[in-house]
Design an enzyme around this catalytic site. Structure first.
Site, PDB file in Angstrom:
ATOM      1  N   ALA A   1      -8.293  11.436   2.329  1.00  0.00           N
ATOM      2  CA  ALA A   1      -8.217  12.588   1.484  1.00  0.00           C
ATOM      3  C   ALA A   1      -9.262  11.516  -0.292  1.00  0.00           C
ATOM      4  CB  ALA A   1      -6.673  12.387   1.296  1.00  0.00           C
TER       5      ALA A   1
ATOM      6  N   HIS B   1       0.902  -1.006   0.085  1.00  0.00           N
ATOM      7  CA  HIS B   1      -0.386  -0.103   0.152  1.00  0.00           C
ATOM      8  C   HIS B   1       0.851   1.259  -0.203  1.00  0.00           C
ATOM      9  CE1 HIS B   1      -3.743   2.251   1.822  1.00  0.00           C
ATOM     10  NE2 HIS B   1      -3.408   2.734   0.694  1.00  0.00           N
TER      11      HIS B   1
ATOM     12  N   HIS C   1     -11.537   2.997   5.522  1.00  0.00           N
ATOM     13  CA  HIS C   1     -12.035   3.666   5.185  1.00  0.00           C
ATOM     14  C   HIS C   1     -14.081   3.823   5.100  1.00  0.00           C
ATOM     15  CE1 HIS C   1      -9.171   6.771   3.542  1.00  0.00           C
ATOM     16  NE2 HIS C   1      -8.623   5.404   2.730  1.00  0.00           N
TER      17      HIS C   1
ATOM     18  N   HIS D   1      -5.302   0.068   6.317  1.00  0.00           N
ATOM     19  CA  HIS D   1      -4.667   0.971   7.640  1.00  0.00           C
ATOM     20  C   HIS D   1      -5.885   0.705   8.852  1.00  0.00           C
ATOM     21  CE1 HIS D   1      -6.946   3.831   5.632  1.00  0.00           C
ATOM     22  NE2 HIS D   1      -5.978   4.225   4.462  1.00  0.00           N
TER      23      HIS D   1
ATOM     24  N   GLY E   1      -1.396  10.357   3.833  1.00  0.00           N
ATOM     25  CA  GLY E   1      -0.048   8.912   3.869  1.00  0.00           C
ATOM     26  C   GLY E   1       0.647   9.683   4.905  1.00  0.00           C
TER      27      GLY E   1
ATOM     28  N   ASP F   1       1.613   3.120   3.598  1.00  0.00           N
ATOM     29  CA  ASP F   1       1.048   4.264   2.573  1.00  0.00           C
ATOM     30  C   ASP F   1       1.777   5.586   2.172  1.00  0.00           C
ATOM     31  OD1 ASP F   1      -1.674   5.288   1.969  1.00  0.00           O
ATOM     32  OD2 ASP F   1      -2.058   5.861   4.240  1.00  0.00           O
TER      33      ASP F   1
END
Length: 376
Positions: free
Chosen positions: A135, A54, A191, A212, A304, A269
Site C-alpha cells: 500500500a 506494528h 517490503h 510481516h 493492513g 498491522d
C-alpha cells in the site's frame, strides 16, 4: 491508583497474588503486609500486557493523519484489547505529513496517552521496494537510501523513532543500517525483493527483524531462499500477522517450528477500521475497502488488517494447542526483547505493572499500565 494488592487471580493455572508499588511489580505470592488497597481479580487469568509493534490505527483513526487526541483514542481502544504498549506505524507519506505524524506521536509519548502507552514511532518506509510496495505510494519511495532524512525525522521525534522497515536491495540501504542503529533505531527488513545474499548482508549489518514475514516480499525459492529464507535461518525476530488472512495457520506453525517460541512477534498491522464494521476507510494516502473484516485496496492488494491482539492470542492458541501463557509470549516478552524494553513483557518483581486479566474465552476483563487501570 498505581499501588495495590491484586488477589484472586490465576498465574499459569495457580492461585496468585501480585503486589504493585508505584507502578512496579514488587512481589508475587506475598501477603499484603503494607495494607495496600485490594483489587479482586475475580479468578481471572493473569497475563503480561500485550505489546503491538506494528499498527497503523484503529477505532476510526489513521496514524498518518492523527492528531494527539486521535492517537490517545487508539490507545484507549487498544487498552480494551489487552494492549499496554504500542508503536505507531507511519506509512510512507510526504515529508510534510510524516513530520506532522511524528510530532503528534512525540507529544503523546512524552505527555501520556490515557490508555495503552505509546512507546515509540515505527517508520514503514520510505526506503522500500517498488516491486513489493504493497500500500506504499510508489511516487514517494526512496530510489536511494539517505541517512540524512532519517536523522531529520529522529530529531523531530526527540529520539522516539524506535523502529524502521527498509528494503535491503534499495541502493545504500544496507550501508546506512549501522548509522540507523546509532540513532537508537531497531531496523527491520521488509517490503522487499531482496535475494538471499543481500538479505544476509542486511542481517550482518545490524537488521534484527523481518516485517510481516511472508507478506509484501519475495517468497522462498529452492534456488534462492531470498529474504524469507534468511529471516527463518538467521537469529532475526519475525513479525507475523495472525489473523488467518495474511498467513495460513500452518505458516504460523512453520515459523514457530523454525524460529522457536522466542523469536516470533505477533503484530496486528491494523488500520483505522479495527473495531469498526465493513466499509470504506483510509490507510495513509490510500482508499481501503473492508469486506468481511478483510482490508484491501481497490486493486485487490491487501492493506493492513482489522485484527486486535486479543483475537490474535485466541487464534494462536487454537492453531497450536499452546497454553495462553505460552502463546502470549509472542505479544509480550518477544516484542519487549526485540525492542530492548527491559521493564516490559513479563510478570516478575522489578518489571512495570503492565498486566491484563482475561476470562476463560480470552476476553479482556481488565488492563493495567504501570499499575494504573486503563480498562475494566
Amino acid at each position: 491508583m498505581n499501588s495495590f494488592y491484586l488477589e484472586n487471580v490465576r498465574l499459569r493455572g495457580e492461585a496468585a497474588t501480585v503486589t504493585v508499588e508505584d507502578g512496579v511489580i514488587a512481589a508475587l505470592g506475598a501477603g499484603n503486609d503494607k495494607g495496600l488497597p485490594r483489587v479482586d481479580g475475580e479468578g481471572k487469568r493473569l497475563l503480561p500486557g500485550f505489546l503491538d509493534l506494528h499498527t497503523h490505527g484503529a477505532a476510526g483513526v489513521d496514524v498518518n493523519a492523527a492528531d494527539p487526541e486521535g492517537l490517545r483514542k487508539i490507545s484507549r481502544f487498544f487498552a480494551s484489547h489487552g494492549v499496554t504498549g504500542w508503536q505507531c506505524s507511519v506509512l510512507t507519506d510526504t515529508k510534510e505529513q510524516t513530520l506532522k505524524a511524528i510530532r503528534a506521536a512525540r507529544e503523546v509519548i512524552e505527555k501520556g496517552s490515557g490508555g495503552a502507552q505509546l512507546m515509540g514511532i515505527h517508520l514503514e518506509g520510505p526506503c522500500l521496494s517498488v516491486e513489493y510496495k504493497g500500500a506504499m505510494p510508489e511516487s514517494l519511495l526512496m530510489k536511494e537510501a539517505r541517512i540524512d532524512l532519517f536523522r531529520e525525522y529522529q530529531e523531530a521525534a526527540g529520539g522516539h523513532v524506535t523502529y524502521l522497515t527498509l528494503s535491503p536491495e534499495v541502493p545504500g540501504a544496507v550501508e546506512i543500517v549501522p548509522a540507523l542503529r546509532e540513532l537508537g533505531i531497531t531496523v527491520a527488513m521488509g517490503h522487499s525483493a531482496a535475494g538471499y545474499d543481500t538479505s544476509w548482508a542486511a542481517v550482518k549489518a545490524g537488521v534484527t527483524s523481518a516485517t510481516h514475514l511472508g507478506n509484501a516480499q519475495r517468497l522462498f525459492h529452492q534456488h534462492d531462499p531470498a529474504i524469507w529464507g534468511v529471516a527463518l535461518e538467521s537469529d532475526c525476530w519475525v513479525e507475523a500477522i495472525c489473523d488467518g488472512l495474511h498467513l495460513h495457520p500452518g505458516t504460523v506453525r512453520l515459523y514457530l517450528k523454525a524460529k522457536g517460541w522466542d523469536r516470533v512477534v505477533a503484530i496486528t498491522d491494523s488500520i483505522m477500521a479495527a473495531g469498526l464494521p465493513d466499509g470504506d476507510y483510509k490507510l495513509g494516502v490510500n482508499d481501503v475497502i473492508v469486506k468481511d473484516g478483510d482490508a484491501k485496496l481497490k486493486s485487490g492488494v491487501r492493506a493492513g488488517s482489522t485484527l486486535t491482539l486479543d483475537r490474535a492470542l485466541g487464534n494462536i492458541v487454537r492453531w497450536t494447542g499452546a497454553d495462553p501463557e505460552d502463546a502470549a509470549r509472542l505479544m509480550s516478552r518477544n516484542p519487549a526483547e526485540l525492542m530492548g524494553w527491559s521493564r516490559k513483557g513479563a510478570i516478575a518483581p522489578g518489571k512495570d505493572a503492565d498486566l491484563v486479566l482475561v476470562d476463560e474465552g480470552l476476553g479482556v476483563f481488565a488492563t493495567f499500565v504501570r499499575g494504573e487501570r486503563v480498562f475494566g
